[in-house]
Scaffold this motif. Structure first.
Motif, PDB file in Angstrom:
ATOM      1  N   GLN A   1       0.872  -1.180   0.000  1.00  0.00           N
ATOM      2  CA  GLN A   1       0.000   0.000   0.000  1.00  0.00           C
ATOM      3  C   GLN A   1       0.908   1.228   0.000  1.00  0.00           C
ATOM      4  OE1 GLN A   1      -2.302  -0.968   3.517  1.00  0.00           O
ATOM      5  NE2 GLN A   1      -4.039  -1.545   2.258  1.00  0.00           N
TER       6      GLN A   1
ATOM      7  N   LEU B   1       1.071   5.368  -0.007  1.00  0.00           N
ATOM      8  CA  LEU B   1       0.322   6.614   0.185  1.00  0.00           C
ATOM      9  C   LEU B   1       1.272   7.782  -0.032  1.00  0.00           C
ATOM     10  CD1 LEU B   1      -2.346   7.950   0.967  1.00  0.00           C
ATOM     11  CD2 LEU B   1      -1.573   7.956   3.332  1.00  0.00           C
TER      12      LEU B   1
ATOM     13  N   LEU C   1      -9.027   4.890   2.257  1.00  0.00           N
ATOM     14  CA  LEU C   1      -7.771   4.448   2.877  1.00  0.00           C
ATOM     15  C   LEU C   1      -8.005   3.235   3.767  1.00  0.00           C
ATOM     16  CD1 LEU C   1      -6.263   7.916   3.788  1.00  0.00           C
ATOM     17  CD2 LEU C   1      -5.474   6.369   2.016  1.00  0.00           C
TER      18      LEU C   1
ATOM     19  N   GLN D   1      -4.352   1.565   8.416  1.00  0.00           N
ATOM     20  CA  GLN D   1      -3.451   0.419   8.482  1.00  0.00           C
ATOM     21  C   GLN D   1      -2.065   0.830   8.007  1.00  0.00           C
ATOM     22  OE1 GLN D   1      -5.183  -2.513   5.943  1.00  0.00           O
ATOM     23  NE2 GLN D   1      -6.026  -0.995   4.574  1.00  0.00           N
ATOM     24  N   GLU D   2      -1.061   0.432   8.758  1.00  0.00           N
ATOM     25  CA  GLU D   2       0.302   0.828   8.392  1.00  0.00           C
ATOM     26  C   GLU D   2       1.250  -0.358   8.358  1.00  0.00           C
ATOM     27  OE1 GLU D   2       1.803   4.449  10.245  1.00  0.00           O
ATOM     28  OE2 GLU D   2      -0.191   4.817  11.041  1.00  0.00           O
TER      29      GLU D   2
ATOM     30  N   ASN E   1       1.664  -2.656   6.220  1.00  0.00           N
ATOM     31  CA  ASN E   1       2.280  -2.914   4.910  1.00  0.00           C
ATOM     32  C   ASN E   1       2.294  -1.636   4.078  1.00  0.00           C
ATOM     33  OD1 ASN E   1       3.511  -4.998   3.464  1.00  0.00           O
ATOM     34  ND2 ASN E   1       1.766  -5.148   2.095  1.00  0.00           N
ATOM     35  N   LEU E   2       2.442  -0.501   4.775  1.00  0.00           N
ATOM     36  CA  LEU E   2       2.289   0.797   4.107  1.00  0.00           C
ATOM     37  C   LEU E   2       3.647   1.429   3.819  1.00  0.00           C
ATOM     38  CD1 LEU E   2       0.159   3.108   3.369  1.00  0.00           C
ATOM     39  CD2 LEU E   2       0.810   4.096   5.543  1.00  0.00           C
ATOM     40  N   CYS E   3       3.764   1.963   2.608  1.00  0.00           N
ATOM     41  CA  CYS E   3       4.912   2.811   2.268  1.00  0.00           C
ATOM     42  C   CYS E   3       4.382   4.244   2.244  1.00  0.00           C
ATOM     43  CB  CYS E   3       5.473   2.412   0.906  1.00  0.00           C
ATOM     44  SG  CYS E   3       6.715   3.558   0.290  1.00  0.00           S
ATOM     45  N   PHE E   4       4.807   5.057   3.205  1.00  0.00           N
ATOM     46  CA  PHE E   4       4.311   6.431   3.315  1.00  0.00           C
ATOM     47  C   PHE E   4       5.353   7.374   2.704  1.00  0.00           C
ATOM     48  CE2 PHE E   4       3.832  10.517   5.443  1.00  0.00           C
ATOM     49  CZ  PHE E   4       2.461  10.724   5.323  1.00  0.00           C
TER      50      PHE E   4
ATOM     51  N   ARG F   1      -4.290  -7.060   6.699  1.00  0.00           N
ATOM     52  CA  ARG F   1      -5.305  -6.325   5.939  1.00  0.00           C
ATOM     53  C   ARG F   1      -6.714  -6.694   6.405  1.00  0.00           C
ATOM     54  NH1 ARG F   1      -5.117  -7.558   0.567  1.00  0.00           N
ATOM     55  NH2 ARG F   1      -3.286  -8.885   0.511  1.00  0.00           N
TER      56      ARG F   1
ATOM     57  N   LYS G   1       0.447   0.504  14.857  1.00  0.00           N
ATOM     58  CA  LYS G   1       0.595   0.248  13.423  1.00  0.00           C
ATOM     59  C   LYS G   1       0.022  -1.094  13.002  1.00  0.00           C
ATOM     60  CE  LYS G   1       4.272   3.247  11.846  1.00  0.00           C
ATOM     61  NZ  LYS G   1       5.415   3.364  10.973  1.00  0.00           N
TER      62      LYS G   1
END
Length: 1315
Positions: A310, A312, A353, A378-379, A381-384, A814, A826
């Motif tokens: 994911q 963002l 989101l 959700q963080e 699997n997140l690339c911010f 997820r 997270k």
């Protein structure tokens, strides 16, 4: 074709589909935009109000229906914004795209500017709102002067989405914060607010072009010229309708490989389209993305996108969001992003989101908003990506892109060659869109009418331009037009000036290019060179991908029907052919949806035209093969640079330097007189009737329409030949949607019913994904089914297994983050577990009893003497919490999943967790996956199926943690003492190390009862040491002290107290002087015990692929085999030696990390030592001499004695025949084994000698020495294999095959040997 449809008929080949104007509707007035997360604490000037689509032309196009809500939302994602004369009103440009449900895209390009509000009602409404706000503010300041935020306390109970919306609105834009003091907002007091008498009010308005292809530069220039015409002192050369009509109906899409020139209001505009064999069109400047983020960050984000995480994006500037999103997705060639793609997420759609699927979205930040205040659902699997601050936050467990360092170096070289810094620069302010009037006046002098003749130089479509010129010169209505022009303030240039302009243009020559055009060319060249570098990486990595595509369907219909059950790509073989450093990345990447779609397209190309990206990519690979012939079996990780940079840049330069086509010029339309009055600074209301449809007699539109009809006819014929089109489309959608949950959410309809339906799709998609993932894990692990599905060998590499488990962890995260009420931490799963733990521990304290209360189970005893393990969710959580190595919640959740999977308790634990329905209801909204009962049950059932296979995914990953073990030594009571007076000791070894020698306290006897209530005595020891991995050997010994020193041991059991994995080390031999072979120490080989559910004690079923160890029967006494009547035949002995050697060779052909224990293959059951023991026992005269056993080791010792004796006699007699080097080395090794301080017994010494001989590649050389020594005739019968020269020479040949491999021995075997 009717006149009204002529515009829409040729729509597929038109440059632009719609021209749209959005802004304030004076009739409806100010409507607060509740969906955009309204914050009424703000000054009215900073609030969000609804915008409307004021006009769009044409009304509709069949191939691209106009979606009013989506266009309005994306043209003005924040809604209307108001300014006064004190604020900055610089025009802004941004772009957007709309992805339809079938994955096709439409692009929008928006020019936003500010227009004075002329409606007195709106001005007075703003004044009223401001006065109300000021009164409220003063009252609240009077009541509670210390409090600076009134809404923070009430928002804590709201959902995470609401808090996200409010956090985005918390900080105001610079104009309001400039005079705020001490961190408090001024909220419009003292001159900061709006006063309708004193202030002029401005509101945002947007012009937008909607196009089928992303010609960003051309659209930006067209819109900025249109805006210049609106704000200029001079009216434009022609009414604005002429220019809008021209771009909608008279400017075609450039054909592939060609360039096109068309005219804006003041200047010509160029665009070009890549040819069939080139990389597809990408007009967004990559230089911007690299400048904003730097090469290294961009490569990391690119890797996240490839692995379908994911992503963002976060920035104040919409165009930056778009530039980075489009930049990264164009770099994916030949792959395509298959999931949710919303580069600009309007404030009203923040609930997207929450989507439990991979996505690439862009979120607008407000200046000064702190990242820490941004609550994301959700963080895990997140690339911010914080674009404005040039920083990124990556997910954990993130594999690096292959050859990353060299790749970054090559990209940096390209950037440096264009004068750009690879680190990324500070953001330069965007050039203002033509706001300087002096420059504008100069450009206006040369009106666009003088450029109408420009086309004669090109000779493509000059006739139309000349017709327009003639129309103006000789038309009888010109006087009427000029009279109209004077009345409305529009000035048309004099015809003399026009004629003079003709000459000037003719003399100017072709070479003159504006700085803007030069910049565009430079951007285009940089774009294509950077993209070529990325494309070359994929062409290198997947050069041989075709060899691994499984094509086993006779026709398209049968392939589409069976798509879900079939494997299309031989992943295991592909990975085995790749260089080692590529594997962590590639093993993840080939599991993605984008790779699956790419392979699907490849297979479909057998029956249909190749998909364009695939065609270009395959062409690249063919070209590379011609240039350098790469051997398919050559595994090389040497970096290969891109060789296409210059030629790709040249192709673009040639197209832009020499224009292929010129579109019809803008011209006067048949408009009603008196409409469209020019008023500086205000966008006119355009005449809808002239813009509703295009010309009926347009050359290119007729030509392209007939081509289109021909293509359609051809396609229909094909469809009838292949299969019914509707059916095919249905199959294709199903095939493409495999593993995908929702391609694209609908932007336009935000009714509760649609949101509920979207969430239902998510739930169905998650369940389907769970089913596929668990099936894949089972198929890979179990083997036989995998072979039937075309997998080749029935084995799974540790790397693949790790990848599949990591993707399962991601799926669970997820699922747990779908429909959360309030996000905490997270990891949504770990947060839920912590809530559960808190509740259970509270219950435990209340009831003053252990956590058991029906939830905790005890695992059945896996063997006699091992107490049952406590099995509970919380027990496993405590194990994870005690691991200091794991620092984050995401890491803890993943470790807990791995531990539960290894213990075969994942489904049971999650069922237990979800059984607390009150907690689930408190944490999750009604639509959440975890509150859909039927789907939840199916999900747990799929996870339960994973219990059919053994995983070591916890033990093999957390290699440095301290683990408690328990060892139990079980004696054979019937034949010996249950206890010993000597001091026993133990050393446990595994694949990752050993425990060191553990002294066992004397006579620590424990007694347990089995299921039949028979008593059993044993010695038990608990110890803690660093993770040993899979256990391989146990050294067991004692010091032979005391009266009862002799000890007959049945087996040793060792259990990992965290995972519950139990290993049995069979012994069945004596330890003691003067009994058996006199050994005081034995090395035992382990076998993994599968615990049986039906309490049948020590009888654990073995899992064949893991480890086998010597059976108890053999171990009672090897020598006594000869007297038991079950002697193996010569053929069986030779086969067992061949098999043992083969297993060792196979071991070395596996990747290093997946080899397992070599000790088992050497010393275990069916191992090399065991097979050679059988060989040496064949025909061995082992009759008891004076009641003593004779061992093979006795034969070795006598052989050494004979050689040394012969050596001495030789020295005395001075015979010319010295013993050979082989005899010397044999004597040296036997003596070294005999002289070591360890007392390992005669069979132990034989085992050690075989292992040392195999390691040092000398054992085959000793065989002739043993076979030819005279001692052999005394100790072996005539028929013995050792006395058969042919057999000995064939055995030597078999053993010599091991010389190619580096055999390393465990320290437990070789300890204290000095050679």
């Amino acid at each position: 074709m009717s006149a009204t449809m002529s515009g829409s008929g040729s729509a597929p080949c038109r440059f632009a589909h719609y021209f749209v104007v959005c802004g304030i509707d004076n009739e409806t007035g100010l409507e607060p935009d509740a969906l955009a997360g309204e914050n009424f604490d703000q000054s009215p000037l900073k609030r969000t109000f609804k915008s409307k689509v004021l006009a769009h032309y044409p009304e509709n196009i069949e191939c691209n229906p106009f979606d009013q809500d989506a266009v309005n939302m994306l043209c003005m994602p924040k809604g209307l914004s108001f300014r006064t004369q004190r604020d900055s009103r610089t025009p802004q440009f941004h772009s957007f795209l709309i992805t339809r449900e079938d994955g096709s895209r439409t692009y929008g390009f928006v020019h936003t500017f500010y227009e004075e509000v002329t409606s007195p009602q709106i001005c007075s409404a703003m004044q009223t709102l401001h006065q109300m706000h000021q009164a409220e503010h003063n009252a609240s300041a009077h009541n509670c002067p210390s409090s600076s935020s009134s809404s923070s306390s009430s928002s804590s109970s709201s959902s995470s989405m609401d808090s996200l919306a409010s956090s985005l609105d918390e900080v105001e834009s610079p104009s309001s914060t400039s005079s705020s003091q001490g961190g408090r907002r001024s909220c419009g007091c003292s001159g900061e607010g709006y006063d309708s008498v004193r202030d002029t009010l401005y509101v945002s308005k947007a012009m937008c072009l909607i196009t089928p292809m992303p010609f960003m530069h051309a659209c930006k220039r067209f819109l900025s010229q249109a805006h210049r015409a609106v704000i200029s002192h001079q009216p434009p050369p022609l009414p604005l309708e002429s220019y809008v009509y021209n771009i909608l109906y008279e400017v075609p899409l450039p054909p592939p490989g060609r360039s096109l020139k068309f005219h804006g209001v003041y200047e010509p505009i160029l665009c070009q389209r890549p040819g069939v064999g080139e990389l597809p069109l990408a007009d967004f400047p990559l230089s911007e993305a690299f400048r904003l983020l730097g090469v290294e960050n961009l490569v990391q984000i690119f890797t996240c996108v490839l692995l379908e995480m994911q992503i963002l994006l976060y920035s104040q500037d919409y165009q930056r969001l778009m530039a980075v999103a489009e930049g990264i997705t164009t770099l994916l060639f030949p792959f395509q992003w298959q999931h949710v793609y919303v580069p600009i997420l309007p404030a009203s759609l923040l609930h997207f989101l929450d989507a439990p699927v991979p996505y690439l979205m862009g979120l607008q930040s407000k200046e000064g908003t702190d990242r820490s205040k941004l609550e994301l659902p959700q963080e895990a699997n997140l690339c911010f990506v914080d674009i404005d601050n040039h920083c990124i936050e990556l997910p954990e467990d993130f594999p690096q892109f292959p050859n990353k360092t060299e790749f970054i170096q090559e990209l940096s070289e390209v950037l440096l060659s264009f004068g750009l810094s690879p680190e990324g620069g500070s953001s330069s302010p965007d050039p203002t869109v033509g706001s300087q009037t002096s420059a504008l006046e100069k450009e206006l002098k040369n009106t666009s009418l003088s450029e109408l003749v420009d086309d004669r130089k090109n000779g493509n479509l000059g006739g139309e331009a000349l017709d327009v010129l003639e129309l103006l010169q000789g038309n009888p209505t010109l006087e009427r037009l000029q009279a109209l022009a004077k009345r409305t303030g529009v000035k048309v240039a004099r015809l003399e000036a026009l004629a003079a302009g003709q000459k000037a243009v003719a003399e100017e020559g072709v070479g003159g290019r504006s700085p803007a055009e030069e910049e565009e060319l430079r951007n285009a060249k940089l774009n294509v060179q950077l993209r070529e570098v990325f494309a070359a990486r994929f062409a290198t990595m997947f050069a041989d991908y075709e060899s691994f595509v499984i094509q086993n369907s006779p026709d398209l219909e049968s392939w589409l029907t069976n798509r879900e059950q079939m494997h299309n790509f031989d992943k295991a073989s592909f990975l085995s052919d790749q260089p080692e450093p590529y594997l962590p990345f590639l093993s993840h990447f080939i599991e993605t949806q984008m790779f699956a779609t790419f392979i699907d397209n490849k297979i479909i190309s057998q029956w249909e035209d190749k998909e364009p990206l695939l065609r270009v990519f395959d062409g690249r690979i063919e070209k590379a093969r011609l240039y350098n012939v790469r051997a398919p079996n050559l595994r090389s990780s040497v970096y290969q640079k891109c060789t296409f940079l210059k030629e790709s840049a040249q192709a673009i330069e040639q197209r832009l330097r020499k224009i292929d086509h010129t579109a019809i010029h803008p011209h006067l339309l048949d408009m009603k007189i008196g409409q469209g009055k020019y008023q500086q600074g205000f966008f006119p209301k355009l005449q809808a009737d002239v813009l509703a449809s295009g010309p009926t007699n347009n050359k290119w539109s007729n030509r392209t329409c007939s081509t289109q009809r021909r293509v359609d006819r051809h396609r229909q014929q094909n469809d009838h030949l292949v299969l019914d089109n509707d059916l095919k489309e249905k199959y294709m959608q199903e095939a493409r949607n495999l593993g995908k949950n929702l391609r694209q959410p609908k932007l336009s309809d935000l009714s509760p019913a649609v949101i509920a339906q979207t969430n239902w799709k998510f739930v169905e998609g998650l369940l389907k994904e769970c089913k596929m993932k668990t099936k894949r894990m089972l198929v890979e692990k179990m083997g036989r089914e995998a072979v039937e599905l075309g997998h080749g060998e029935a084995n799974i590499t540790g790397l693949e297994e790790n990848t599949l488990i990591a993707s399962l962890c991601d799926l669970l995260e997820r699922i747990w983050s779908h429909g959360l009420q309030v996000k905490q931490g997270k990891s949504a799963l770990w947060s839920h577990l912590l809530h559960y733990q808190t509740r259970e521990e509270k219950n435990e304290q209340l009831s003053e009893s252990p956590v058991s209360n029906g939830q905790e189970k005890r695992k059945p005893e896996s063997s006699v003497g091992l107490p049952a393990l406590r099995v509970s969710v919380i027990q496993d959580m405590r194990h994870i919490q005690s691991m200091g190595e794991i620092k984050t919640d995401v890491g803890r959740a993943r470790a807990w999943i791995r531990l539960s999977l290894e213990k075969k308790l994942l489904s049971q634990h999650l069922k237990q967790l979800l059984s607390n329905q009150a907690l689930t209801k408190k944490l999750y909204k009604r639509y959440a996956f975890l509150r859909c009962e039927e789907e939840k049950e199916q999900f747990l059932f799929h996870l339960l199926s994973l219990n059919a296979v053994d995983y070591f995914c916890f033990t093999s990953v957390f290699t440095t943690i301290m683990i408690p073990y328990r060892a139990v030594i079980i004696p054979i009571k019937k034949l010996s003492n249950a206890m010993t007076t000597s001091n026993p000791w133990l050393c446990v070894s595994g694949e990752l190390g050993d425990s060191g020698i553990l002294q066992i306290t004397k006579n620590v006897l424990e007694m347990t009862f089995d299921s039949a209530f028979r008593p059993h005595t044993h010695i038990s020891i608990a110890f803690k040491c660093q993770n040993l991995g899979k256990l391989t050997t146990v050294q067991l010994g004692h010091d032979n002290s005391g009266l009862l020193a002799k000890w007959l041991v049945d087996c040793v059991m060792v259990r990992n107290e965290i995972t519950g994995h139990t290993y049995k080390f069979p012994c069945g031999r004596w330890l003691g002087k003067g009994v058996d072979d006199g050994s005081l120490e034995r090395v035992l080989i382990g076998e993994f015990v599968v615990p049986c559910s039906d309490d049948d004690g020590g009888r654990g079923s073995k899992t064949p692929p893991l480890q086998r160890s010597p059976s108890q029967i053999r171990r009672i006494s090897i020598t006594s085999l000869t007297g038991r009547g079950n002697k193996p035949t010569t053929v069986q002995i030779q086969e067992s030696i061949g098999e043992a050697v083969n297993n060792i060779i196979k071991h070395f052909h596996k990747p290093e990390k997946e080899r397992g224990s070599l000790t088992v293959l050497l010393c275990g059951e069916g191992g090399l030592v065991w097979a050679l023991e059988q060989f040496f026992h064949h025909g061995f005269r082992s009759a008891r001499i004076f009641q003593k056993n004779v061992f093979v080791w006795d034969f070795y010792e006598r052989t050494v004695a004979f050689m040394e004796n012969a050596d001495q006699i030789g020295d005395l007699q001075e015979t010319p025949e010295p013993p050979g080097l082989n005899s010397e080395s044999f004597c040296r090794y036997v003596n070294a084994v005999n002289n070591m301080p360890r007392n390992i017994g005669k069979d132990g010494k034989f085992q050690l000698l075989v292992c040392l001989g195999a390691r040092d590649r000398v054992f085959p050389q000793w065989l002739p020495v043993l076979a030819e020594c005279p001692v052999v005739t005394r100790m072996y019968e005539e028929s013995a294999l050792l006395r058969d020269k042919l057999t000995v020479s064939s055995l030597i040949a078999v053993l010599e095959t091991l010389h190619d491999f580096p055999i390393t021995l465990e320290s437990s075997l070789t300890k204290s040997v000095e050679l």
